[in-house]
Each structure stands twice: as structure tokens, then as C-alpha cells.
Design a protein around this motif. Structure first.
Motif, PDB file in Angstrom:
ATOM      1  N   UNK A 105       6.284  -4.602   2.759  1.00 52.23           N
ATOM      2  CA  UNK A 105       6.069  -3.932   1.481  1.00 52.23           C
ATOM      3  C   UNK A 105       6.040  -2.405   1.660  1.00 52.23           C
ATOM      4  N   UNK A 106       5.593  -1.925   2.817  1.00 50.81           N
ATOM      5  CA  UNK A 106       5.498  -0.488   3.050  1.00 50.81           C
ATOM      6  C   UNK A 106       6.830   0.110   3.486  1.00 50.81           C
ATOM      7  N   UNK A 107       7.896  -0.712   3.507  1.00 48.07           N
ATOM      8  CA  UNK A 107       9.201  -0.259   3.961  1.00 48.07           C
ATOM      9  C   UNK A 107       9.733   0.912   3.124  1.00 48.07           C
ATOM     10  N   UNK A 108      10.130   1.981   3.830  1.00 46.12           N
ATOM     11  CA  UNK A 108      10.954   3.026   3.223  1.00 46.12           C
ATOM     12  C   UNK A 108      12.029   3.330   4.252  1.00 46.12           C
ATOM     13  N   UNK A 151      -1.033  -2.818   1.677  1.00 50.18           N
ATOM     14  CA  UNK A 151      -2.129  -3.252   0.805  1.00 50.18           C
ATOM     15  C   UNK A 151      -2.219  -2.377  -0.440  1.00 50.18           C
ATOM     16  N   UNK A 152      -2.070  -1.057  -0.236  1.00 49.68           N
ATOM     17  CA  UNK A 152      -2.137  -0.136  -1.368  1.00 49.68           C
ATOM     18  C   UNK A 152      -1.080  -0.465  -2.411  1.00 49.68           C
ATOM     19  N   UNK A 153       0.146  -0.747  -1.916  1.00 50.44           N
ATOM     20  CA  UNK A 153       1.228  -1.095  -2.841  1.00 50.44           C
ATOM     21  C   UNK A 153       0.974  -2.434  -3.527  1.00 50.44           C
ATOM     22  N   UNK A 154       0.463  -3.390  -2.755  1.00 50.84           N
ATOM     23  CA  UNK A 154       0.172  -4.706  -3.336  1.00 50.84           C
ATOM     24  C   UNK A 154      -0.844  -4.563  -4.473  1.00 50.84           C
ATOM     25  N   UNK A 155      -1.846  -3.710  -4.258  1.00 46.05           N
ATOM     26  CA  UNK A 155      -2.838  -3.497  -5.315  1.00 46.05           C
ATOM     27  C   UNK A 155      -2.201  -2.802  -6.520  1.00 46.05           C
ATOM     28  N   UNK A 156      -1.299  -1.824  -6.268  1.00 47.63           N
ATOM     29  CA  UNK A 156      -0.644  -1.130  -7.386  1.00 47.63           C
ATOM     30  C   UNK A 156       0.221  -2.081  -8.186  1.00 47.63           C
ATOM     31  N   UNK A 157       0.985  -2.951  -7.454  1.00 46.77           N
ATOM     32  CA  UNK A 157       1.890  -3.888  -8.119  1.00 46.77           C
ATOM     33  C   UNK A 157       1.116  -4.866  -8.991  1.00 46.77           C
ATOM     34  N   UNK A 158       0.008  -5.368  -8.467  1.00 53.62           N
ATOM     35  CA  UNK A 158      -0.741  -6.387  -9.204  1.00 53.62           C
ATOM     36  C   UNK A 158      -1.668  -5.775 -10.251  1.00 53.62           C
ATOM     37  N   UNK A 159      -2.001  -4.490 -10.089  1.00 53.23           N
ATOM     38  CA  UNK A 159      -2.957  -3.875 -10.995  1.00 53.23           C
ATOM     39  C   UNK A 159      -4.386  -4.320 -10.705  1.00 53.23           C
ATOM     40  N   UNK A 160      -4.542  -5.013  -9.601  1.00 58.50           N
ATOM     41  CA  UNK A 160      -5.871  -5.488  -9.197  1.00 58.50           C
ATOM     42  C   UNK A 160      -6.636  -4.315  -8.582  1.00 58.50           C
TER      43      UNK A 160
END
Ligand SMILES: [Zn+2]
Length: 209
Positions: free
Chosen positions: A164-167, A191-200
Motif C-alpha cells: 500500500x505504501x508503494x510509490x 497503515x496510515x494509508x489504510x486508515x485514510x482509505x477506510x476513514x477509520x
């Protein structure tokens, strides 16, 4: 009921103590000291059972030294004290520190299950083994969230089988993954991106590790 540390009876011990008081000279016999030191090593419970309290060769009186020597002769093979149960033994009681680690681990695992369930794609957790991470200070040994399918969300695009952190600029640091593992991700970017994507709301159970 706990096993006694000595099989010598109270009467036998009283007799040995009397004998020790009679026989102890003012001069310490170094051979006796060595003999007793060797015998009592690893037998603190036995020492307490014989003289009523714990001592070391440095703190014991002459009478206690003689008494231990006499008791060792009378009981050359004292009962083996029961071993403290090891962590893998049934009935093992974890320490407070171990309990805290276990509950932190359980909280992280539960939070990861909840977060993963809210992600719009299937993911696995994999360890990054890329070796040239030291070149630009890339963090070693973290577990990333890997996408099973490509992900497109607005301007965010991630190809399948990449973390998920791939750039693209960081791709050379993210080459060798060890395969799916039953682990909790530790990569803060993933993890940061996963939280942003889910809005959790980000949880310290995962982000604080
Ligand atoms: Zn990552």
C-alpha cells in the motif's frame, strides 16, 4: 502440597545442630568451606530448610557452616525442588510485564482485523526483505500491507502485488517480499494509508507500535 526441601526430620536436624555447636572450631577449614559452597550451589531451599533462613558462604556463621556440612553428609541427595513452570507448561502464570505484552499484541491483532475488513480490496501482510534499504535510510524489517488486486480510489492508484505504501520512486526499496504471513502490519505508511482509505480513526493499538 509442596515437597519438603529436606528429608531430615526436626529431631535429626536438632541433633545435627547440637553436634555442629560442639564441633565448630574458631578456625575455618577452607576445605570445608569449598565443600559446602559446592554442595549448596543451586539449593537455596535446602539451605533454608536446614538452618532456618537463607545464607551464602560469605554470610554464614561457623556453626551454620558446620551444620550444613553435617547435613550434607547425612543427606547427600536432598529432594529436588519442583521446577518453576516454564511459559510453555500448563498452569504457567505470566508476569505482569508479559501480560501487558500479550494484551497489547491482542489489541493490535483485533484492530488489524477490523481495519482489514473495512478495506475495499483483499490484502496480505508481508515482510520486506529488500537489502539495499540502508542506502536511503529505509526502515528495515517492517511488515507491509500488500494488495492482492490493484486499487484505484480517486487520484490514488496502486498496482496489484505491491504494498500500500508503494510509490514508484521507492520501488527499488520494496522488491523482495517473504510471502503472506499471519502477522500484524507495522509499516506506518501502509497503515496510515489504510486508515485514510477506510476513514477509520487511527488506533494507537496499531500506530503506536
Ligand atoms: Zn508499507
Amino acid at each position: 502440597m509442596t515437597k519438603p526441601a529436606t528429608n531430615l526430620t526436626a529431631e535429626q536436624l536438632a541433633a545435627l545442630r547440637e553436634q555442629a555447636e560442639r564441633e565448630t572450631s574458631r578456625f575455618v577449614d577452607p576445605r570445608q568451606l569449598t565443600r559446602v559452597e559446592k554442595f549448596i550451589a543451586g539449593r537455596p531451599a535446602w539451605v533454608r530448610a536446614i538452618i532456618g533462613h537463607g545464607v551464602t558462604v560469605r554470610t554464614m556463621t561457623g556453626v551454620e557452616l558446620t551444620l550444613l556440612d553435617l547435613a550434607a553428609t547425612a543427606e547427600p541427595n536432598p529432594p529436588t525442588p519442583p521446577r518453576e513452570p516454564a511459559p510453555w507448561d500448563p498452569g504457567y502464570q505470566p508476569t505482569d510485564a508479559e501480560r501487558a505484552i500479550i494484551s497489547r499484541r491482542q489489541a493490535a491483532a483485533a484492530e488489524w482485523v477490523a481495519l482489514r475488513n473495512e478495506l475495499p480490496v483483499d490484502v496480505t501482510v508481508e515482510h520486506n526483505y529488500t537489502s539495499h534499504r540502508h542506502i536511503d535510510g529505509y526502515v528495515q524489517g517492517v511488515d507491509h500491507i500488500l494488495l492482492r488486486d490493484s486499487l484505484r480510489l480517486g487520484r490514488l492508484y496502486r498496482p496489484a502485488n505491491e504494498p500500500l505504501c508503494f510509490v514508484p520512486s521507492n520501488a527499488h526499496n520494496l522488491r523482495h517480499f517473504g510471502g503472506p504471513e499471519d502477522r500484524v502490519p507495522t509499516c506506518k505508511q501502509c497503515l496510515g494509508l489504510a486508515y485514510r482509505i477506510t476513514g477509520r480513526g487511527p488506533s494507537m493499538a496499531l500506530m503506536g507500535r
